[in-house]
Design an enzyme around this catalytic site. Structure first.
Site: not given
Length: 230
Positions: A158-160, A145, A110
């Site tokens: 953009l993790h999810d 960030y 991620t």
């Protein structure tokens, strides 16, 4: 049937679940489905673990759990533990040891799924309301960030979406079957996803661990999805 009719049908189908707890809703959806269901948790795994303990007879109806959490070589709450796993490591341990097929999208992938300002402008310039909203959300999201993680050189992770994107377009990711468990008692390592990336333990893999991404194709996937929205 037009898109608005489909939307109305979708929301009407959700009404019957609104008075249920998350665990009860998962059970009801699985009970009523004629097909296996893929679950995509993008937060701590408390509800998923509770479901597995409370409704073990429904476990076979889960196709896969594609989760955002953990890390192979890094953490973000401690040096080795990622937030979603750290806040309820016992739940995460139950999930990883459940026997359900698991895809793990942790920080190693991620933090490569970055959106930069030029990507945000690309979304904004689509010209629809959805593109505008996404761009504004990412403008705000990116502040953290840029202030706290300068090593990402202006990118925001953009993790999810990775846990969904790897189901839609697996070819843009690299992954490896690994044995994964969660440290519950370590003085310095509680909440760590212990990923046997090099097969040192010689145990049967219990998770498909995602570790790399084609960032440009990832952004294109998001762009294409936003473009068809109102």
């Amino acid at each position: 049937m037009g898109k608005w009719e489909w939307t109305a049908l979708f929301y009407r189908s959700l009404i019957k679940y609104l008075k249920l707890s998350a665990v009860e809703a998962i059970a009801k959806i699985l009970e009523e489905s004629e097909e296996k269901i893929t679950i995509v948790p993008t937060g701590p795994l408390t509800n998923i673990a509770t479901f597995l303990l409370a409704y073990p007879h429904l476990k076979h109806k889960i196709e896969r759990i594609s989760l955002m959490g953990g890390g192979i070589f890094r953490g973000n709450i401690t040096p080795k533990a990622e937030f979603n796993i750290y806040v309820d490591p016992e739940a995460a341990s139950i999930v990883f040891n459940s026997g359900v097929p698991i895809t793990m999208c942790g920080l190693d992938v991620t933090h490569k799924a970055l959106v930069f300002q030029e990507d945000i402008e690309l979304f904004r310039n689509i010209g629809n309301q959805s593109g505008k909203v996404v761009a504004e959300l990412m403008d705000f999201f990116s502040i953290f960030y840029r202030q706290e993680l300068p090593e990402l050189e202006g990118g925001a992770a953009l993790h999810d979406p990775c846990s969904i994107a790897c189901l839609i377009a697996p070819s843009i990711f690299k992954s490896k079957p690994c044995y994964v468990d969660v440290e519950l008692q370590g003085k310095l390592t509680t909440g760590t996803t212990v990923v046997d990336f090099y097969n040192v333990l010689k145990k049967e893999p219990n998770a498909e661990v995602v570790y790399d991404i084609d960032r440009e194709q990832y952004i294109q996937l998001l762009y294409d999805a936003i473009k068809v929205l109102p």
